[in-house]
Design a protein around this motif. Structure first.
Motif, PDB file in Angstrom:
ATOM      1  N   GLN A  59     -17.513  -9.122   3.361  1.00 33.17           N
ATOM      2  CA  GLN A  59     -16.720  -7.857   2.985  1.00 33.17           C
ATOM      3  C   GLN A  59     -17.780  -7.137   2.077  1.00 33.17           C
ATOM      4  O   GLN A  59     -18.372  -7.592   1.100  1.00 33.17           O
ATOM      5  CB  GLN A  59     -15.568  -8.126   1.982  1.00 33.17           C
ATOM      6  CG  GLN A  59     -14.867  -6.899   1.775  1.00 33.17           C
ATOM      7  CD  GLN A  59     -13.679  -6.885   1.381  1.00 33.17           C
ATOM      8  OE1 GLN A  59     -13.222  -7.923   0.869  1.00 33.17           O
ATOM      9  NE2 GLN A  59     -12.733  -5.782   1.657  1.00 33.17           N
ATOM     10  N   PHE A 114      -7.877 -12.892  -1.610  1.00 26.08           N
ATOM     11  CA  PHE A 114      -9.246 -12.732  -2.174  1.00 26.08           C
ATOM     12  C   PHE A 114      -9.723 -11.512  -1.545  1.00 26.08           C
ATOM     13  O   PHE A 114     -11.025 -10.912  -2.091  1.00 26.08           O
ATOM     14  CB  PHE A 114     -10.090 -13.861  -2.056  1.00 26.08           C
ATOM     15  CG  PHE A 114      -9.668 -15.027  -3.245  1.00 26.08           C
ATOM     16  CD1 PHE A 114      -9.657 -14.914  -4.421  1.00 26.08           C
ATOM     17  CD2 PHE A 114      -9.039 -16.176  -2.553  1.00 26.08           C
ATOM     18  CE1 PHE A 114      -9.298 -15.832  -5.263  1.00 26.08           C
ATOM     19  CE2 PHE A 114      -8.627 -17.111  -3.360  1.00 26.08           C
ATOM     20  CZ  PHE A 114      -8.776 -17.098  -4.690  1.00 26.08           C
ATOM     21  N   ASP A 162     -10.680  -7.779  -0.986  1.00 23.76           N
ATOM     22  CA  ASP A 162     -10.547  -6.366  -1.937  1.00 23.76           C
ATOM     23  C   ASP A 162      -9.918  -5.528  -0.950  1.00 23.76           C
ATOM     24  O   ASP A 162     -10.467  -4.753  -0.037  1.00 23.76           O
ATOM     25  CB  ASP A 162     -12.074  -6.277  -2.201  1.00 23.76           C
ATOM     26  CG  ASP A 162     -12.219  -4.983  -2.840  1.00 23.76           C
ATOM     27  OD1 ASP A 162     -11.097  -4.096  -3.197  1.00 23.76           O
ATOM     28  OD2 ASP A 162     -13.403  -4.544  -3.412  1.00 23.76           O
ATOM     29  N   ASN A 163      -8.664  -5.250  -1.173  1.00 24.69           N
ATOM     30  CA  ASN A 163      -7.693  -4.527  -0.479  1.00 24.69           C
ATOM     31  C   ASN A 163      -8.203  -2.809  -0.550  1.00 24.69           C
ATOM     32  O   ASN A 163      -8.176  -2.217   0.396  1.00 24.69           O
ATOM     33  CB  ASN A 163      -6.449  -4.531  -0.908  1.00 24.69           C
ATOM     34  CG  ASN A 163      -5.803  -5.934  -0.378  1.00 24.69           C
ATOM     35  OD1 ASN A 163      -6.295  -6.403   0.670  1.00 24.69           O
ATOM     36  ND2 ASN A 163      -5.156  -6.353  -1.162  1.00 24.69           N
ATOM     37  N   SER A 210     -11.217  -1.521  -1.438  1.00 28.88           N
ATOM     38  CA  SER A 210     -12.415  -1.035  -0.580  1.00 28.88           C
ATOM     39  C   SER A 210     -12.140  -1.071   0.888  1.00 28.88           C
ATOM     40  O   SER A 210     -12.701  -0.446   1.719  1.00 28.88           O
ATOM     41  CB  SER A 210     -13.570  -1.901  -1.041  1.00 28.88           C
ATOM     42  OG  SER A 210     -13.337  -3.154  -0.643  1.00 28.88           O
ATOM     43  N   ASN A 211     -11.408  -2.254   1.190  1.00 29.79           N
ATOM     44  CA  ASN A 211     -11.130  -2.139   2.716  1.00 29.79           C
ATOM     45  C   ASN A 211     -10.139  -1.096   3.355  1.00 29.79           C
ATOM     46  O   ASN A 211     -10.477  -0.612   4.493  1.00 29.79           O
ATOM     47  CB  ASN A 211     -10.643  -3.802   3.077  1.00 29.79           C
ATOM     48  CG  ASN A 211     -10.810  -3.869   4.675  1.00 29.79           C
ATOM     49  OD1 ASN A 211     -11.825  -3.818   5.119  1.00 29.79           O
ATOM     50  ND2 ASN A 211      -9.722  -4.578   5.271  1.00 29.79           N
TER      51      ASN A 211
END
Length: 132
Positions: free
Chosen positions: A31, A63, A65-66, A68-69
């Motif tokens: 990610q 885990f 990173d919602n 930034s995704n």
């Protein structure tokens, strides 16, 4: 990675994964905003599903990173619908499908839950001929 983990899950053999912590670390290190398929590659919307589903099956989906995704996916969403592989290019069916699957996996509003190993809705899985 996804295919191997999905096969092990479907056969009920997740306990056979050796070095599972290394696998989780590798997936999480993919990610970089969105997810990459390999190191030193640009993120691509479909890998949000491939890597995200792998983490989901490993029990480590929390885990991700919602924020930034989500920003990466928003930059790949076309104004008339669909998702592209990268920002600033036209959308296509494959990347739109896997982007929607990722959003469903994250429990995004308006999407039904999915079975990550089969990449089908949990509802479809519940009525599938292999369910007894």
């Amino acid at each position: 990675t996804f295919c191997a983990v999905a096969a092990l899950q479907l056969f009920g053999c997740m306990n056979r994964i050796e070095r599972v912590d290394d696998l989780i670390e590798w997936c999480l290190s993919r990610q970089v905003g969105g997810f990459q398929g390999r190191r030193n590659k640009d993120p691509d919307t479909c890998y949000s599903f491939w890597v995200g589903a792998t983490l989901n099956m490993l029990g480590k989906f929390d885990f991700v990173d919602n924020a930034s995704n989500a920003m990466f996916h928003a930059s790949c969403q076309f104004m008339y619908g669909g998702f592209s592989k990268f920002p600033s290019i036209y959308p296509d069916l494959l990347h739109s499908f896997f982007s929607v699957c990722f959003l469903a996996m994250k429990g995004h509003s308006g999407f039904l839950p999915i079975n990550p190993a089969l990449c089908i809705s949990a509802r479809a899985n519940s009525v599938a001929p292999w369910v007894k």
